[in-house]
Write a protein that holds these residues in place. Structure first.
Motif, PDB file in Angstrom:
ATOM      1  N   VAL A  58       0.837  -1.206   0.000  1.00  0.00           N
ATOM      2  CA  VAL A  58       0.000   0.000   0.000  1.00  0.00           C
ATOM      3  C   VAL A  58       0.873   1.259   0.000  1.00  0.00           C
ATOM      4  CG1 VAL A  58      -1.929  -1.161   1.111  1.00  0.00           C
ATOM      5  CG2 VAL A  58      -0.200  -0.052   2.526  1.00  0.00           C
ATOM      6  N   SER A  59       2.137   1.090  -0.307  1.00  0.00           N
ATOM      7  CA  SER A  59       3.063   2.223  -0.319  1.00  0.00           C
ATOM      8  C   SER A  59       3.555   2.469  -1.740  1.00  0.00           C
ATOM      9  CB  SER A  59       4.263   1.934   0.591  1.00  0.00           C
ATOM     10  OG  SER A  59       3.836   1.589   1.896  1.00  0.00           O
ATOM     11  N   GLY A  60       3.206   3.614  -2.308  1.00  0.00           N
ATOM     12  CA  GLY A  60       3.657   3.948  -3.652  1.00  0.00           C
ATOM     13  C   GLY A  60       3.179   2.929  -4.669  1.00  0.00           C
ATOM     14  N   CYS A  61       4.042   2.639  -5.638  1.00  0.00           N
ATOM     15  CA  CYS A  61       3.671   1.694  -6.691  1.00  0.00           C
ATOM     16  C   CYS A  61       3.908   0.248  -6.292  1.00  0.00           C
ATOM     17  CB  CYS A  61       4.447   2.012  -7.973  1.00  0.00           C
ATOM     18  SG  CYS A  61       3.912   3.557  -8.755  1.00  0.00           S
ATOM     19  N   ALA A  62       4.504   0.034  -5.120  1.00  0.00           N
ATOM     20  CA  ALA A  62       4.662  -1.319  -4.558  1.00  0.00           C
ATOM     21  C   ALA A  62       5.342  -2.272  -5.517  1.00  0.00           C
ATOM     22  CB  ALA A  62       3.298  -1.865  -4.147  1.00  0.00           C
ATOM     23  N   THR A  63       6.426  -1.845  -6.117  1.00  0.00           N
ATOM     24  CA  THR A  63       7.083  -2.658  -7.147  1.00  0.00           C
ATOM     25  C   THR A  63       7.762  -3.910  -6.589  1.00  0.00           C
ATOM     26  OG1 THR A  63       9.026  -1.232  -6.935  1.00  0.00           O
ATOM     27  CG2 THR A  63       7.459  -0.720  -8.696  1.00  0.00           C
ATOM     28  N   GLU A  64       8.117  -3.900  -5.291  1.00  0.00           N
ATOM     29  CA  GLU A  64       8.820  -5.052  -4.714  1.00  0.00           C
ATOM     30  C   GLU A  64       7.915  -5.979  -3.899  1.00  0.00           C
ATOM     31  OE1 GLU A  64      11.963  -5.740  -5.388  1.00  0.00           O
ATOM     32  OE2 GLU A  64      11.945  -3.987  -6.706  1.00  0.00           O
ATOM     33  N   THR A  65       6.637  -5.627  -3.819  1.00  0.00           N
ATOM     34  CA  THR A  65       5.738  -6.387  -2.942  1.00  0.00           C
ATOM     35  C   THR A  65       5.654  -7.857  -3.317  1.00  0.00           C
ATOM     36  OG1 THR A  65       4.391  -4.476  -2.396  1.00  0.00           O
ATOM     37  CG2 THR A  65       3.347  -6.623  -2.196  1.00  0.00           C
ATOM     38  N   LEU A  66       5.448  -8.128  -4.591  1.00  0.00           N
ATOM     39  CA  LEU A  66       5.259  -9.512  -5.009  1.00  0.00           C
ATOM     40  C   LEU A  66       6.499 -10.342  -4.737  1.00  0.00           C
ATOM     41  CD1 LEU A  66       3.443 -11.606  -6.231  1.00  0.00           C
ATOM     42  CD2 LEU A  66       4.112 -10.846  -8.511  1.00  0.00           C
ATOM     43  N   SER A  67       7.653  -9.763  -4.984  1.00  0.00           N
ATOM     44  CA  SER A  67       8.903 -10.479  -4.721  1.00  0.00           C
ATOM     45  C   SER A  67       9.041 -10.804  -3.234  1.00  0.00           C
ATOM     46  CB  SER A  67      10.094  -9.636  -5.182  1.00  0.00           C
ATOM     47  OG  SER A  67      11.308 -10.274  -4.856  1.00  0.00           O
ATOM     48  N   THR A  68       8.674  -9.853  -2.377  1.00  0.00           N
ATOM     49  CA  THR A  68       8.764 -10.079  -0.928  1.00  0.00           C
ATOM     50  C   THR A  68       7.837 -11.200  -0.485  1.00  0.00           C
ATOM     51  OG1 THR A  68       9.286  -7.741  -0.569  1.00  0.00           O
ATOM     52  CG2 THR A  68       8.479  -8.991   1.330  1.00  0.00           C
ATOM     53  N   LEU A  69       6.610 -11.210  -0.997  1.00  0.00           N
ATOM     54  CA  LEU A  69       5.647 -12.235  -0.600  1.00  0.00           C
ATOM     55  C   LEU A  69       6.019 -13.611  -1.146  1.00  0.00           C
ATOM     56  CD1 LEU A  69       2.340 -10.214  -0.995  1.00  0.00           C
ATOM     57  CD2 LEU A  69       3.379 -10.985   1.134  1.00  0.00           C
ATOM     58  N   LEU A  70       6.543 -13.639  -2.355  1.00  0.00           N
ATOM     59  CA  LEU A  70       6.994 -14.921  -2.903  1.00  0.00           C
ATOM     60  C   LEU A  70       8.154 -15.473  -2.080  1.00  0.00           C
ATOM     61  CD1 LEU A  70       6.845 -14.159  -6.734  1.00  0.00           C
ATOM     62  CD2 LEU A  70       5.341 -15.695  -5.467  1.00  0.00           C
ATOM     63  N   GLY A  71       9.020 -14.574  -1.633  1.00  0.00           N
ATOM     64  CA  GLY A  71      10.129 -15.003  -0.783  1.00  0.00           C
ATOM     65  C   GLY A  71       9.642 -15.544   0.549  1.00  0.00           C
ATOM     66  N   ALA A  72       8.620 -14.889   1.124  1.00  0.00           N
ATOM     67  CA  ALA A  72       8.068 -15.370   2.387  1.00  0.00           C
ATOM     68  C   ALA A  72       7.432 -16.742   2.221  1.00  0.00           C
ATOM     69  CB  ALA A  72       7.028 -14.380   2.906  1.00  0.00           C
ATOM     70  N   ALA A  73       6.751 -16.951   1.098  1.00  0.00           N
ATOM     71  CA  ALA A  73       6.123 -18.252   0.838  1.00  0.00           C
ATOM     72  C   ALA A  73       7.176 -19.345   0.717  1.00  0.00           C
ATOM     73  CB  ALA A  73       5.285 -18.185  -0.438  1.00  0.00           C
ATOM     74  N   THR A  74       8.249 -19.052   0.013  1.00  0.00           N
ATOM     75  CA  THR A  74       9.332 -20.033  -0.143  1.00  0.00           C
ATOM     76  C   THR A  74      10.018 -20.301   1.182  1.00  0.00           C
ATOM     77  OG1 THR A  74       9.689 -19.281  -2.415  1.00  0.00           O
ATOM     78  CG2 THR A  74      11.465 -20.534  -1.380  1.00  0.00           C
TER      79      THR A  74
END
Length: 789
Positions: A414-430
Motif C-alpha cells: 500500500v506504499s507507492g507503486c509497490a514494485t517489490e511487494t510480489l517479490s517479498t511475498l513470494l520469498g516469504a512463501a518459499t
C-alpha cells in the motif's frame, strides 16, 4: 477338521503337493507309507488327512492317520504307531522329524490355487483380480483365505484365546507395529534375546506370519478384532510405556489404542505424544489423538491448545474456536495467549479481520499476523508500529521470520507503486515451506502473493506459488480450500474457464467459512457470466450476495467484490452493493488509494458501468485508472483498455488502437478481457474492414473455451446460438444491441419498425430468452465472442 469339509460334497485339498499325494494313494492304496505332513496351522493338514482317510476306507486299507501329532508326547505317539503295519501318516506343525520318515512340506498356495479355493467355496469361477487380491491379503494360507471368503474371521477368537501367553503377546506386538524391535520385545516379554527365537517359532506355527515374520494382513485384522481385548489393551499400553520411557515414537502404537477406551496417565501421555507426532502430516488423526488424550484424563493447556490447532488445521473451526475461547479465561498468561492466537486465526477465516487483528495483538506473540490484518482493515499506521517495535522474547525462528516478511510485504503493497511487494511475498512463501508443518495460519504467504499477483497481472506467478502451497500442504486442509479457490480465480482471470471449473468442483459441496464461501460463490458467478449462462448468473447471484454480506469488507476481498459488481449490473441489483463499495473506497482512501489494490477494483467497476451504460461513471473510473497508469505495465494496460472501451461506447474509435489495447491485455494473461474488448468493438463498427480486423483479433485473443458440464444451463454457445439466426436477423440483432430503436433499425435496413419487432420476437424464441432484457444481454455476449461472424 477344516470348515472346508462342510462346503463341498467331496472336498479335495487345493494344495498341489496334497493333490499329488492323493493321486499316488489312489493308484496304489496298499503301498507302504511312513509320511510326516509338516506345515504351520491353517495350511490344510487336516483337510489332507480327511481326504486320505476317505481314500483308504474306500480301498479297504487299514491306515493310521494322526492329526496334531506335535501335541502328543513321544511315548503317546509311539503307542499309537505300535503294531501298525499299514500306511502311517502323521500331521504336525514345524518340528524336527525322526529318521526314516518321508516329509511332505505344505507351503502357501499360489494365486491359481487360491482361485481354485474360491471356486470350491463359492461354486463359481474365480475372478483373477479377486484371486490375486485374496492371495495378497492371506499370503496364500488356506485357512486365512477360506475364512475371509466365508466372512468367518471371528473363528480365530477361541484359537487366539488358547495360545501361549508369550506367543499371543508377540502377535499383538506385531500387529501394533513392534514385531521387529528386538529390544522392545525383550522388555515386553521379560525375556533375554536368546529366548526370543522359541517364541517367534511358536508364532510362526500359528500360520499367521509371513516369511519375514510380519503379520499377514488378514491375520493382523484377526488379532486386532478378535484377540482377547484385555490382553491386547494391556500389551499395547505396556509397549507405549516402554517407548515413552525411551523417548521413542509412539504414533503407530497409540493409533492402535484409539477406540479401545484406554485411559489413565500412561494412555493420556501416549495419545498426547502421538498427536504431536501426527500433527505436521495428518491433522485429522492428530485431532482424534488429542481428543483421546483429553478423554483419558489429560486436560492440560498443552493438550487443549494442541487439540484446537489440530481441529482448525483439519477444518473443524467450531471445535477450534470453542477450545480457544475457553482458554482466554485461563489464569496462565501463556494459555491465554495461545487461546487468543487460535481464536484470532478462526476469526480471520470467518471474515472478521478487525477482531482477528485485535486478538493477535492482545496475544502479544503474533504481531506479524496482527499487522497483516491491520493493513487489511485500513490501519496502516498501526501495522507499522507493530512491525517497528516487535514484542520481546519472540524467538527468531524460520516461521517467525517468514511471517514478518509476509507482513512487511503487505505493508509495502500500500506504499507507492509497490514494485517489490510480489517479490517479498513470494520469498516469504518459499521461506515458510520447510518450516510449516502443523502451523496454524490466518492466511498464507502463498495466498497473499497470489492475490497481489492477480491484482498486478502476474498470473503465471500466482499459479506457481499456489500450486506449490497446495502440493506442499501449507496450512493443512484449512488453507487447501483457499489455495484451490484462488487457483480457480487465476484460471478464470486468464480465460481458462474449464480449469477454473475444475478447481471450483474440487471444493464444491464442502462446508465453507465466510472468506472461502465468498471466493467460491463469486467464482461461480464469474464463470456463469463468462459463459453467457444467464440462468446460472441469476442462480449464483443470491449466494454470492449473501456471502458478501457475511464477510466484512477488507483489502483481501476486493476481487470478489469487483466480480460481484459486474454481475449486479447484469442482474439489475447494482444499487444493493452501494454500501459495500462505499466501505471499500473508504478503506482504500485510509490507505492512500494504493494503486496495486485500487486499479483492479476500479477496472471491475468500469465494466459494471459499461453494462449499465453509465457514461459518467465510465469516465470517472477511466480518470482513476489513468491516474495510476504510471505504476507499471498492468495499470497502464488497464487504463489504455478503459480509454478504448470509452471510445467504443461513443462509437468513434480507431480499430488499430483497440487491437493494440486488447493485445496488451492478452499479453498480461487477460485473454477473456482482450477478446471481449475486440469483439464488442467489432459489433459496434459499421466499417466492414474494421469489423473483420477486430473479429480476427478477438479470435486470436480468446482463451480456451469452457467445457459444458452435465446438467449445466442449455444457454446456446456463440456458434450454435447465432447459427440459428438468418442473415437479416443478425443484421437486426446487431443494430438493436448497438442501442437503436426498432424504428431507427428499420430505417437503416429499409424495413418498418414493426418488421424489426417481429424479427426480434423470432430471435428471442430461437435463443430461449425469457424477456427483452435477457435477450439483449444474451445477444451482447454472443455478438462479442470472437466466433460471432
Amino acid at each position: 477338521m477344516n470348515t472346508l469339509l462342510t462346503q463341498v460334497p467331496r472336498p479335495v485339498p487345493v494344495h498341489p503337493a496334497a493333490r499329488q499325494l492323493l493321486d499316488r494313494v489312489a493308484a496304489d492304496p496298499a503301498a507302504p507309507l511312513r509320511l510326516a505332513v509338516v506345515a504351520p496351522g491353517g495350511y490344510g493338514k487336516s483337510v489332507l488327512l480327511a481326504a486320505l482317510d476317505r481314500r483308504y476306507r474306500e480301498a479297504g486299507v487299514d491306515a493310521v492317520l494322526v492329526d496334531d501329532a506335535d501335541r502328543l508326547g513321544p511315548d503317546q505317539l509311539e503307542d499309537l504307531l505300535t503294531g501298525a503295519d499299514g500306511p502311517i501318516v502323521v500331521a504336525h506343525r514345524p518340528a524336527a522329524v525322526a529318521p526314516g520318515w518321508t516329509v511332505l512340506q505344505l507351503g502357501p498356495l499360489g494365486v491359481e490355487d487360491v482361485a481354485r479355493l474360491i471356486s470350491a467355496v463359492t461354486g463359481s469361477p474365480a475372478d483373477p483380480a479377486a484371486a490375486a487380491e485374496l492371495h495378497a491379503r492371506s499370503g496364500g494360507v488356506p485357512r486365512l483365505a477360506e475364512r475371509a471368503l466365508l466372512g468367518r474371521l471371528e473363528e480365530f477368537r477361541p484359537e487366539l484365546d488358547e495360545l501361549d501367553d508369550d506367543v499371543l503377546r508377540y502377535l499383538i506386538a506385531a500387529e501394533a507395529g513392534a514385531g521387529r524391535n528386538l529390544d522392545l520385545l525383550c522388555a515386553l516379554l521379560d525375556r533375554r534375546p536368546d529366548q526370543l527365537p522359541a517364541i517367534v517359532e511358536g508364532a510362526r506355527a500359528t500360520g499367521l506370519l509371513a516369511p519375514d515374520d510380519t503379520l499377514l494382513p488378514l491375520a493382523a485384522a484377526a488379532v486386532r478384532d478378535f484377540g482377547p481385548p484385555a490382553r491386547r489393551l494391556t500389551t499395547v499400553q505396556r509397549l507405549v510405556e516402554l517407548q515413552l520411557a525411551n523417548g521413542l515414537p509412539v504414533l503407530d502404537l497409540a493409533r492402535s489404542l484409539l477406540g479401545t477406551g484406554s485411559s489413565g496417565a500412561s494412555a493420556a501421555a501416549a495419545f498426547a505424544a502421538a498427536a504431536a507426532e501426527a500433527l505436521p502430516a495428518d491433522a485429522h488423526l492428530a485431532t482424534r489423538l488429542f481428543e483421546a488424550a483429553a478423554e483419558a484424563g489429560d486436560r492440560s493447556p498443552a493438550v487443549t491448545a494442541g487439540w484446537a490447532r489440530a481441529a482448525a488445521l483439519s477444518g473443524d473451526l467450531d471445535t477450534a474456536l470453542r477450545l480457544g475461547d475457553g482458554m482466554l479465561g485461563a489464569a496462565d498468561p501463556e494459555t491465554r495467549a495461545a487461546g487468543a492466537e487460535i481464536a484470532a486465526t478462526v476469526l480471520a477465516h470467518r471474515g472478521e479481520l478487525a477482531r482477528s487483528a485485535e486478538l493477535y495483538h492482545w496475544a502479544g506473540r503474533a504481531d506479524a499476523f496482527s499487522a497483516t490484518a491491520l493493513v487489511g482493515t485500513g490501519d496502516l499506521e498501526g501495522a507499522r508500529r507493530l512491525l517497528d517495535s516487535p514484542a520481546p522474547g519472540v524467538a527468531p525462528t524460520l516461521f517467525a521470520g517468514a511471517a514478518t516478511r509476509m507482513a512487511r510485504g503487505i505493508v509495502d503493497s500500500v506504499s507507492g507503486c509497490a514494485t517489490e511487494t510480489l517479490s517479498t511475498l513470494l520469498g516469504a512463501a518459499t521461506m515458510l515451506e520447510p518450516a510449516l508443518g502443523g502451523m496454524l495460519l490466518p492466511d498464507s504467504p502463498a495466498a497473499l502473493a497470489a492475490l497481489v499477483a492477480l491484482h498486478t497481472g502476474e498470473l503465471a506467478l500466482a499459479e506457481s506459488v499456489l500450486t506449490r502451497a497446495l502440493d506442499g500442504g501449507t496450512g493443512g486442509d484449512l488453507l487447501a480450500v483457499r489455495h484451490r479457490l484462488l487457483l480457480g480465480w487465476v484460471a478464470m482471470t486468464a480465460g481458462d474457464l474449464a480449469a477454473a471449473a475444475e478447481h471450483r468442483d474440487a471444493v464444491a459441496g464442502r462446508s465453507l467459512e465466510a472468506r472461502d464461501e465468498l471466493f467460491f460463490a463469486t467464482l461461480e458467478l464469474g464463470l456463469a457470466r463468462r459463459a453467457s449462462d444467464l440462468v446460472g448468473l441469476q442462480r449464483s447471484w443470491n449466494r454470492a450476495y449473501q456471502a458478501s454480506m457475511r464477510q466484512q469488507t477488507d483489502l483481501f476481498t476486493l476481487l470478489p467484490l469487483g466480480e460481484l459488481a459486474i454481475a449486479a449490473a447484469r442482474t439489475g441489483a447494482f444499487a444493493k452493493l452501494s454500501g459495500q463499495f462505499e466501505r471499500a473506497h473508504s478503506l482504500l482512501a485510509r490507505l492512500g488509494e494504493p494503486p496495486l489494490w485500487t486499479v483492479s477494483l476500479v477496472w471491475h467497476e468500469l465494466h459494471a458501468a459499461i453494462t449499465l451504460e453509465d457514461a459518467d461513471a465510465v469516465k470517472a473510473h477511466l480518470a482513476t485508472l489513468t491516474t495510476h497508469a504510471h505504476c507499471g505495465r498492468h495499470p497502464r494496460a488497464l487504463a489504455t483498455a478503459a480509454q478504448g472501451w470509452l471510445a467504443v461506447l461513443g462509437g468513434g474509435f480507431d480499430p488499430d488502437a483497440i487491437t493494440a489495447a486488447a493485445a496488451e491485455l492478452h499479453d498480461l494473461g487477460l485473454r477473456w478481457d482482450a477478446a471481449r474488448l475486440a469483439g464488442q468493438a467489432a459489433i459496434r463498427t459499421s466499417d466492414r474492414k474494421a469489423m473483420v480486423q477486430l473479429l480476427e483479433a478477438a479470435r486470436q485473443f480468446q482463451g480456451p473455451p469452457a467445457r459444458r458440464e452435465p446438467g449445466a444451463s442449455s444457454e446456446p454457445a456463440a456458434g450454435a446460438g447465432l447459427a440459428a439466426l438468418s442473415e437479416r436477423e443478425l443484421e437486426v440483432a446487431r443494430l438493436v444491441v448497438e442501442g437503436l430503436t426498432y424504428k431507427q433499425a428499420g430505417s437503416k435496413l429499409f424495413i418498418s419498425g414493426k418488421t424489426v419487432e417481429h424479427h426480434m420476437a423470432r430471435i428471442r424464441g430461437k435463443l430461449g430468452a425469457a424477456d427483452r432484457r435477457e435477450l439483449l444481454a444474451t445477444l451482447r455476449e454472443l455478438l462479442s465472442r470472437p466466433d460471432a461472424t
